[in-house]
Design a protein around this motif. Structure first.
Motif, PDB file in Angstrom:
ATOM      1  N   PHE A 186      15.805  25.456 -51.273  1.00 40.13           N
ATOM      2  CA  PHE A 186      14.731  25.744 -52.469  1.00 40.13           C
ATOM      3  C   PHE A 186      15.470  25.872 -53.874  1.00 40.13           C
ATOM      4  CE2 PHE A 186      12.254  28.888 -54.325  1.00 40.13           C
ATOM      5  CZ  PHE A 186      11.209  28.039 -54.929  1.00 40.13           C
ATOM      6  N   MET A 187      16.107  27.102 -53.434  1.00 36.63           N
ATOM      7  CA  MET A 187      16.667  27.712 -54.670  1.00 36.63           C
ATOM      8  C   MET A 187      17.753  26.690 -55.335  1.00 36.63           C
ATOM      9  SD  MET A 187      19.774  29.468 -55.382  1.00 36.63           S
ATOM     10  CE  MET A 187      20.482  30.136 -53.746  1.00 36.63           C
ATOM     11  N   ILE A 188      18.498  26.225 -54.233  1.00 35.55           N
ATOM     12  CA  ILE A 188      19.600  25.218 -54.824  1.00 35.55           C
ATOM     13  C   ILE A 188      19.169  24.211 -55.542  1.00 35.55           C
ATOM     14  CG2 ILE A 188      21.300  23.623 -53.831  1.00 35.55           C
ATOM     15  CD1 ILE A 188      22.510  26.151 -52.475  1.00 35.55           C
ATOM     16  N   GLY A 189      17.893  23.707 -54.967  1.00 32.95           N
ATOM     17  CA  GLY A 189      16.890  22.500 -55.670  1.00 32.95           C
ATOM     18  C   GLY A 189      16.940  22.778 -57.008  1.00 32.95           C
ATOM     19  N   ALA A 190      16.425  23.932 -57.372  1.00 28.30           N
ATOM     20  CA  ALA A 190      16.064  24.420 -58.535  1.00 28.30           C
ATOM     21  C   ALA A 190      17.351  24.357 -59.568  1.00 28.30           C
ATOM     22  CB  ALA A 190      15.439  25.760 -58.654  1.00 28.30           C
ATOM     23  N   PHE A 191      18.437  24.599 -58.797  1.00 25.17           N
ATOM     24  CA  PHE A 191      19.785  24.862 -59.852  1.00 25.17           C
ATOM     25  C   PHE A 191      20.259  23.388 -59.881  1.00 25.17           C
ATOM     26  CE2 PHE A 191      19.500  29.445 -59.093  1.00 25.17           C
ATOM     27  CZ  PHE A 191      20.284  29.856 -60.226  1.00 25.17           C
ATOM     28  N   GLY A 192      19.939  22.437 -58.907  1.00 21.32           N
ATOM     29  CA  GLY A 192      20.318  21.246 -58.970  1.00 21.32           C
ATOM     30  C   GLY A 192      19.867  20.599 -60.022  1.00 21.32           C
ATOM     31  N   ALA A 193      18.416  20.841 -60.207  1.00 22.07           N
ATOM     32  CA  ALA A 193      17.497  20.124 -61.269  1.00 22.07           C
ATOM     33  C   ALA A 193      18.187  20.576 -62.865  1.00 22.07           C
ATOM     34  CB  ALA A 193      16.132  20.543 -61.311  1.00 22.07           C
ATOM     35  N   LEU A 194      18.599  21.988 -62.708  1.00 26.22           N
ATOM     36  CA  LEU A 194      18.878  22.659 -64.136  1.00 26.22           C
ATOM     37  C   LEU A 194      20.202  21.979 -64.257  1.00 26.22           C
ATOM     38  CD1 LEU A 194      18.814  24.545 -66.481  1.00 26.22           C
ATOM     39  CD2 LEU A 194      19.770  26.262 -64.859  1.00 26.22           C
ATOM     40  N   ALA A 195      21.188  21.867 -63.328  1.00 28.18           N
ATOM     41  CA  ALA A 195      22.538  21.148 -63.592  1.00 28.18           C
ATOM     42  C   ALA A 195      22.199  19.799 -64.256  1.00 28.18           C
ATOM     43  CB  ALA A 195      23.376  21.335 -62.284  1.00 28.18           C
ATOM     44  N   THR A 196      21.512  18.979 -63.430  1.00 29.02           N
ATOM     45  CA  THR A 196      21.179  17.713 -63.742  1.00 29.02           C
ATOM     46  C   THR A 196      21.003  17.667 -65.266  1.00 29.02           C
ATOM     47  OG1 THR A 196      20.353  17.443 -61.642  1.00 29.02           O
ATOM     48  CG2 THR A 196      20.055  15.492 -63.136  1.00 29.02           C
ATOM     49  N   GLY A 205      18.093  14.809 -59.029  1.00 27.56           N
ATOM     50  CA  GLY A 205      19.202  15.547 -58.903  1.00 27.56           C
ATOM     51  C   GLY A 205      18.920  16.700 -57.961  1.00 27.56           C
ATOM     52  N   ALA A 206      17.746  17.402 -58.156  1.00 26.38           N
ATOM     53  CA  ALA A 206      17.525  18.577 -57.232  1.00 26.38           C
ATOM     54  C   ALA A 206      17.699  18.068 -55.662  1.00 26.38           C
ATOM     55  CB  ALA A 206      16.131  19.020 -57.595  1.00 26.38           C
ATOM     56  N   VAL A 207      16.980  16.831 -55.468  1.00 28.73           N
ATOM     57  CA  VAL A 207      16.783  16.354 -54.234  1.00 28.73           C
ATOM     58  C   VAL A 207      18.229  16.202 -53.580  1.00 28.73           C
ATOM     59  CG1 VAL A 207      15.929  14.670 -52.791  1.00 28.73           C
ATOM     60  CG2 VAL A 207      14.252  15.543 -54.381  1.00 28.73           C
ATOM     61  N   ILE A 208      19.006  15.655 -54.362  1.00 30.93           N
ATOM     62  CA  ILE A 208      20.331  15.093 -54.039  1.00 30.93           C
ATOM     63  C   ILE A 208      20.966  16.337 -53.548  1.00 30.93           C
ATOM     64  CG2 ILE A 208      22.639  14.344 -54.511  1.00 30.93           C
ATOM     65  CD1 ILE A 208      21.081  12.058 -55.961  1.00 30.93           C
ATOM     66  N   VAL A 209      20.996  17.440 -54.334  1.00 28.71           N
ATOM     67  CA  VAL A 209      21.900  18.692 -54.178  1.00 28.71           C
ATOM     68  C   VAL A 209      21.515  19.189 -52.731  1.00 28.71           C
ATOM     69  CG1 VAL A 209      22.440  20.958 -55.027  1.00 28.71           C
ATOM     70  CG2 VAL A 209      22.658  18.833 -56.317  1.00 28.71           C
ATOM     71  N   SER A 210      19.968  19.638 -52.768  1.00 28.12           N
ATOM     72  CA  SER A 210      19.190  20.036 -51.554  1.00 28.12           C
ATOM     73  C   SER A 210      19.618  19.626 -50.457  1.00 28.12           C
ATOM     74  CB  SER A 210      17.922  20.217 -51.953  1.00 28.12           C
ATOM     75  OG  SER A 210      17.478  21.203 -52.630  1.00 28.12           O
ATOM     76  N   ALA A 265      14.448  17.802 -49.039  1.00 26.60           N
ATOM     77  CA  ALA A 265      13.842  17.052 -50.360  1.00 26.60           C
ATOM     78  C   ALA A 265      12.632  17.690 -50.979  1.00 26.60           C
ATOM     79  CB  ALA A 265      13.557  15.655 -49.902  1.00 26.60           C
ATOM     80  N   LEU A 266      11.727  18.282 -49.982  1.00 21.37           N
ATOM     81  CA  LEU A 266      10.734  18.790 -50.449  1.00 21.37           C
ATOM     82  C   LEU A 266      10.633  20.344 -51.297  1.00 21.37           C
ATOM     83  CD1 LEU A 266       9.239  16.340 -48.835  1.00 21.37           C
ATOM     84  CD2 LEU A 266       7.366  17.788 -48.117  1.00 21.37           C
ATOM     85  N   ALA A 267      11.656  20.666 -50.507  1.00 26.96           N
ATOM     86  CA  ALA A 267      11.996  22.126 -51.085  1.00 26.96           C
ATOM     87  C   ALA A 267      12.679  21.839 -52.486  1.00 26.96           C
ATOM     88  CB  ALA A 267      12.981  23.066 -49.948  1.00 26.96           C
ATOM     89  N   ALA A 268      13.494  20.888 -52.862  1.00 28.54           N
ATOM     90  CA  ALA A 268      13.835  20.583 -54.002  1.00 28.54           C
ATOM     91  C   ALA A 268      12.983  20.584 -54.868  1.00 28.54           C
ATOM     92  CB  ALA A 268      14.878  19.471 -53.909  1.00 28.54           C
ATOM     93  N   VAL A 269      11.974  19.406 -54.616  1.00 30.28           N
ATOM     94  CA  VAL A 269      10.689  19.392 -55.436  1.00 30.28           C
ATOM     95  C   VAL A 269      10.140  20.670 -55.761  1.00 30.28           C
ATOM     96  CG1 VAL A 269       8.529  18.224 -55.683  1.00 30.28           C
ATOM     97  CG2 VAL A 269      10.510  17.068 -54.593  1.00 30.28           C
ATOM     98  N   GLY A 270       9.934  21.647 -54.860  1.00 31.79           N
ATOM     99  CA  GLY A 270       9.364  22.872 -54.993  1.00 31.79           C
ATOM    100  C   GLY A 270      10.375  23.707 -56.020  1.00 31.79           C
ATOM    101  N   GLY A 271      11.580  23.316 -55.722  1.00 28.87           N
ATOM    102  CA  GLY A 271      12.412  24.109 -56.535  1.00 28.87           C
ATOM    103  C   GLY A 271      12.368  23.867 -58.111  1.00 28.87           C
TER     104      GLY A 271
END
Lengths: 585, 307, 290
Positions: free
Chosen positions: B43-53, B73-78, B208-214
């Motif tokens: 989940f945390m990495i998803g948030a960072f993935g979004a930020l990085a994107t 981006g978040a989903v891919i990273v997570s 994927a869902l956790a990334a959306v959560g992130g």
């Protein structure tokens, strides 16, 4: 000697499964089994040791001082020792010590020593080159030793193991065994004192590499099997010896508070981990909130101390505080354990984790604003005075036989007593009706219940008993640390404790001591990896579970539990049982 | 009354976040009976993935159109993280004693946190999450209630995810394969279902869902840090158990229930033990109570007793 | 009870005494499914009672009700006149021990340790005694060890004391499980398929062992599929079909009862029960089940 079938190279029962993997690779090594192997090894040793008497480095400020001819520094002495050990094994393979070679796999030992020496030399030369700016600064001695190491490794790879008897069945006289234990203990003491005294990280790493190479070589040769057996036979001697070594340790430090502080921290950590080992290693309950019990003890120690910030007026003598802390802790254990121990493994882990977090939040909240003022909230209880036993002030240095023992040494001795108590309890419980009950529960809970074992009672006892011991250690920790705050008791600390057990070997005393020492000592000595400490820690946990889940020093039964389908191992362990039974009879 | 409704709104927001993460615990558990402790880090990495994107592609842009790409981006990273984790760390441990995967999970969890802290530029302290038009900014006022724009996104994301998830599980071949494996992996294998693939998909789905959560968390808090996964993961696990672990609807119900319970506890527990200082404590107390007294959860777990 | 007309046991004829185990109206329902329905059973001192029935007849479920693994929906179980609570440990303490259909030894303990665990409920050293090791502890520990060794010798495993349970041959594991159950000093022992997966010679040894257990003063209840084994062994046989007692009587009576044959041939394929009993003749499947 001339045999080339790998299966015959292993003695009866010496079926270490690692070997099966390496054999095909070894067979491909050119010149395997040739007559040149042995003399090659001798030349290797000669060069390796000879090189150490020459200068390794142009500059004198790398890895201690390695720049002077005929005056080997610490880093070089390690290679001398390694070379001499290799020589002994070579002579055991063929030559005057060949009777020893009847019992030990000398070829495997030479192989591991050689490979270890190569790695050691490579790192040493790398460090010299890196720190003094280029390979040009590596003096001939270093290269000579490297060539020696390479020759030794090649010789080891070419040597074919002799058919040897299993060291398990070696009959040795008891005075020899006791001498061996004493020598071992002396080595441990010397090694620990030396390791703590090493200043720079690179030398420390090299020393560790040396220890690792020597240890693997001895393990592969079968020496450790023998040591394990004699340790079992002479348990009181071993225990006494270990305790004597631990007791003597502060005297080797010449009053250095820095090293003693590290040693004290290691001891607190080890004592707590040993307590947790009763819960996890013996009873098989995964407790991820164990640090909370240490914290409970520490908070009791703090609020009942003479600190000006203590919130409770009652200031009983310290022995009473220890008892109160331990009892308070174990009551917490009962409260959390009695409903939760009915839930199964994973859930118990989560419940205890949640409990640990609740403890931390609660301690952080009880500051008078959110609930009664007990703990001063996030600021904790600072300025806890040093202990004072009948006029013996733990804060003051004392002189014993001309050696100054500082504040940390005082606490060290006290903690040693506590660790000894915990070890005593651990060992005694393990070999008793209760210990058997715990093993039965770990093996098959339902069957244990159906055989009349009081499963719930034994689990609760382990849980509360573990909490009791942690609480006891906690009260001392409060005084040692001077202040107690909630953020000393985070989940990561519980994870560290668990890691010490997993790393060292679940259900063993020696293993947990080793694990705790590694986990506390490495970050202190390897400052340059300080920032990567947790990263590496996480990685090590994963790798450990993947490749050696039973830990560095394995409890035999645990090992079997993790390798259910390994028949060789089971048979080998059975042999040990038979041997022990014979020894008793 | 407004207070009460306000807390319901807050609770639903929080609960949606928990539910998005909780699905990951439940899906994986339902299939391999493994508590993926490291899921909070996904989940945390998803948030960072979004930020990085956002930082790499759209720095300075705040239009709504960047949001889908950030989510992607978040989903891919997570998903990558979760799949690699499954392949390298968990798969070799199948059949090992339960202790092994649990300790591995702790190891992974620490490793991922540290990896982000050390290698993501500036992640040693909190990082500001970009503001996106429409979904961040001034809160909406509806009949005396304050509703954060990001809250609408969070609840909406949960609703969309839930529908897609339902469709996937019940209407696709893979989803049915998943159901089969969760019933009986051995038989499913004999029936020609690639169990390993199904397990990877379960991990990916949860990730994927956790990334959306992130992403939702980033928008709600407007900053993210490498520690955010631990507590959120633990709470989401509580939600999963509350709803009945292994039960996907349960995870959503459990998440919403936990969120509302937490908001209510913050608002309505009187005296010194109320308020936000104690809300985490009450959440954990709830976790313990549920695990002890109703381990099968509100809706009943797929696996009740695994003795 | 009269002495049966089938071949009498080699040793002394059974001396049947007062009832020791009495089960009255035991019923076990799982949801809507009735696995055991209103079963009565009496076991007298010094008696060997057999429990037979086709696959899924509820034999093991009934066993589990007796030994407290399941709490029966209805019915009472008394041991020597005392009602026993449906908790496995209370049942053992009361004097009834069992073995398992799929061997459940403590695999990574030695044979001797396995039996010593069985002594757990008859010994009392608690934490402090274990830590301080007074004379009482030593005495008790020595007695436990001696008794365990004695039991191993009783079942014929005297030489295997230090072997790990997991390394022992299948037949030895079955006997070890019996020794472990005997270590709890039971008045009554329940054996769940003690000869499953054994060859004829091992089966013969097993029946000799059961006779010796009976002769040492215990009552025995045996679940078994091997008809010849059961009819040679038991004083009395109950045939369970679909959770109910179909026939009860001497081996001769049961053997010749047409309903029993009917049940085995005609109704052998009913599996509405969740009782995981393997098929009639395939004792070997249990090895796979472990």
């Amino acid at each position: 000697m001339s045999t080339s079938t790998p299966d015959l190279t292993h003695g009866a029962g010496h079926g270490d499964h690692d070997d099966h993997v390496t054999v095909p690779l070894l067979e491909r090594f050119p010149g395997r089994g040739s007559a040149a192997a042995w003399p090659l090894g001798l030349v290797g040793v000669l060069l390796l040791v000879g090189g150490t008497f020459l200068s390794w480095s142009y500059t004198g400020d790398v890895l201690g001082d390695l720049s002077i001819n005929f005056y080997p520094g610490g880093v070089q002495i390690c290679m001398i020792v390694l070379g001499l050990v290799a020589l002994a094994f070579l002579l055991a393979h063929r030559g005057p010590l060949s009777r020893l070679g009847d019992w030990l796999d000398s070829a495997a030992a030479v192989r591991n020593l050689g490979l270890g020496a190569v790695a050691y030399m490579a790192v040493a030369i790398g460090v010299i080159a890196y720190e003094s700016g280029g390979l040009i600064n590596v003096n001939p001695g270093g290269w000579v030793s490297l060539v020696g190491a390479l020759l030794l490794a090649a010789s080891g790879l070419m040597l074919v193991s002799r058919q040897h008897k299993d060291p398990l069945f070696a009959k040795t006289t008891s005075w020899l065994e006791i001498c061996a234990i004493i020598v071992l203990m002396a080595l441990v003491l010397f090694g620990a004192a030396y390791a703590l005294g090493i200043g720079d990280g690179a030398s420390f790493v090299l020393f560790l590499m040396f220890v690792a190479a020597a240890a693997t070589a001895l393990a592969k040769s079968g020496v450790f099997t023998w040591i394990g057996l004699i340790a079992q036979k002479n348990r009181p001697v071993l225990m006494l010896g270990a305790f004597a070594v631990a007791f003597l340790f502060p005297f080797t430090q010449g009053g250095s508070d820095e090293n003693m502080s590290i040693a004290t921290q290691v001891l607190i950590f080890a004592a707590t981990a040993l307590g947790l080992n009763i819960v996890v290693g013996l009873a098989g309950l995964l407790d991820l909130g164990y640090i909370a019990f240490l914290g409970a003890g520490a908070y009791v120690g703090a609020v009942l101390s003479n600190s000006a910030f203590a919130t409770i007026g009652w200031k009983p003598p310290f022995l009473v505080v220890v008892l109160v802390g331990a009892i308070f802790s174990s009551i917490l254990g009962l409260i959390i354990g009695s409903p939760t121990l009915r839930v199964s493994g994973d859930y118990l882990a989560i419940v205890t984790l949640a409990f640990g977090e609740i403890f931390r939040f609660t301690m952080g909240n009880l500051d008078g604003n959110n609930g009664p003022d007990l703990t001063n909230g996030p600021n904790g209880v600072p300025a806890i005075p040093d202990l004072n036993f009948f006029g013996f002030d733990f804060g003051q240095p004392h002189n014993v036989a001309g050696i100054t023992l500082g504040r940390f040494a005082n606490y060290y001795f006290l903690l040693l007593v506590i660790a000894a108590i915990i070890i005593f309890v651990f060992v005694r419980l393990n070999n008793s009706r209760i210990g058997r009950g715990w093993v039965a529960i770990r093996e098959d809970e339902k069957a244990a219940e159906a055989m009349g074992v009081n499963v719930f009672g034994l689990k609760l006892f382990a849980f509360a008993g573990g909490a009791f011991l942690a609480g006891m250690a906690g009260t001392v920790k409060a005084h040692h640390d001077v202040s107690v705050t909630p953020d000393q008791y985070i989940f990561l600390e519980s994870a560290f404790l668990l890691a010490a057990i997993v790393l060292g070997g679940m259900g063993t005393v020696a293993g947990v001591l080793v694990g705790a020492t590694i986990l506390k000592l490495l970050p202190e000595k390897l400052r340059f990896i300080a920032d990567y400490r947790l990263l590496i820690f996480g990685l090590v946990l994963v790798l450990m579970m993947r490749f050696r889940p039973e830990g560095i020093i394995a409890n035999q039964r645990r090992k079997l539990e993790f390798h259910e389908d390994d028949e060789d191992l089971a048979e080998r362990i059975e042999e040990v049982h038979l041997e022990e039974a014979e020894a008793k009879a | 009354m407004t207070e009460f409704l306000q807390q319901i709104v807050n609770g639903l927001t929080l609960g949606s976040l928990y539910a998005l993460i909780a699905v990951g615990y439940t899906v994986v558990y339902g299939i391999v009976q493994l508590i993926n402790f490291a899921h909070g880090e996904v989940f945390m990495i998803g948030a960072f993935g979004a930020l990085a994107t956002w930082t790499v592609l759209f720095k300075g842009q705040h239009g709504l159109w960047v949001l889908p790409i950030m989510v992607l981006g978040a989903v891919i990273v997570s998903v990558l993280t979760a799949v690699v984790m499954e392949r390298i760390a968990y798969r070799p441990l199948r059949g090992a004693p339960r202790l092994a995967p649990l300790i591995t999970a702790i190891g992974i969890s620490i490793f991922l946190q540290e990896a982000v802290r050390l290698f993501y530029p500036g992640a040693k302290s909190k990082l500001t999450f970009p503001e996106i038009e429409v979904v961040s900014g001034t809160a909406l006022q509806v009949g005396g209630l304050t509703i954060q724009r990001a809250a609408v996104f969070t609840v909406g994301a949960l609703a969309v995810s839930a529908v897609l998830l339902w469709f996937f599980v019940n209407r696709t071949r893979l989803g049915q394969g998943m159901q089969a494996v969760s019933q009986d992996p051995d038989t499913a294998q004999l029936m020609g279902i690639n169990v390993n693939r199904i397990i990877v998909i379960a991990f990916a789905l949860g990730a994927a869902l956790a990334a959306v959560g992130g992403v939702a968390q980033g928008l709600l808090n407007s900053n993210i840090d490498f520690r955010m996964g631990f507590l959120a993961g633990l709470k989401a696990f509580t939600a999963a158990v509350l709803g009945g672990i292994g039960n996907i609807q349960g995870a959503i119900v459990g998440g919403l229930t936990l969120g509302i319970a937490e908001s209510m506890a913050t608002q309505f527990i009187p005296g010194q033990f109320g308020g936000s200082a104690w809300k985490d404590v009450w959440a954990f107390v709830l976790l313990i109570l549920v695990l002890v007294f109703r381990p099968q959860g509100l809706l009943g777990a797929r696996v009740v007793d695994r003795a | 009870m009269t002495v049966t007309d089938t071949p009498p046991p080699p040793a002394t004829p059974s001396t049947v005494g007062a009832p020791i185990l009495e089960a009255r109206g035991v019923t076990m329902r799982f949801g809507g499914l009735t696995a055991v329905k209103d079963v009565d059973m009496t076991v007298n001192e010094g008696e060997i009672v057999g429990l037979i029935g086709p696959n899924g007849a509820g034999k093991t479920t009934f066993f589990n009700c007796l030994t407290g693994l399941y709490k029966p929906t209805e019915g009472v179980v008394t041991l020597s006149g005392q009602v026993i609570p449906p908790k496995p440990r209370a049942v053992v303490v009361a004097g009834m021990a069992r073995t398992f259909q799929n061997i459940r030894l403590f695999a990574n303990m030695t044979a001797l340790e396995n039996v010593m665990v069985g002594r757990y409920c008859r010994t009392s050293s608690m934490a402090l005694t274990s830590i301080l090791r007074g004379p009482k502890f030593r005495r008790e520990e020595a007695a436990t060890r001696a008794r365990a060794q004695e039991l191993l010798e009783f079942v014929g495993l005297g030489d295997s004391a230090e072997n790990l349970a997991r390394n022992m041959p299948y037949g030895d594991q079955r006997r070890l499980e019996i020794a472990r159950a005997l270590a709890t000093d039971p008045k009554l022992i329940l054996l769940d398929e003690p000869t499953a997966g054994m060859n004829p010679q091992e089966t013969k040894q097993a029946s000799d062992l059961i006779f010796r257990i009976r002769d040492s003063g215990l009552a025995v209840v045996v679940i078994e599929h091997d008809m010849r084994f059961i009819f040679n062994l038991c004083d009395r046989v109950l045939c369970l079909v679909r959770g109910e007692v179909l026939v009860q009587g001497s081996p001769g009576e049961v053997q010749s009862d047409p309903r029993v044959i009917e049940a085995y041939i005609g109704g052998g394929d009913d599996d509405e029960d969740d009782d995981p009993t393997p098929s009639l003749d395939a004792g070997t499947t249990q090895e796979e089940q472990q």
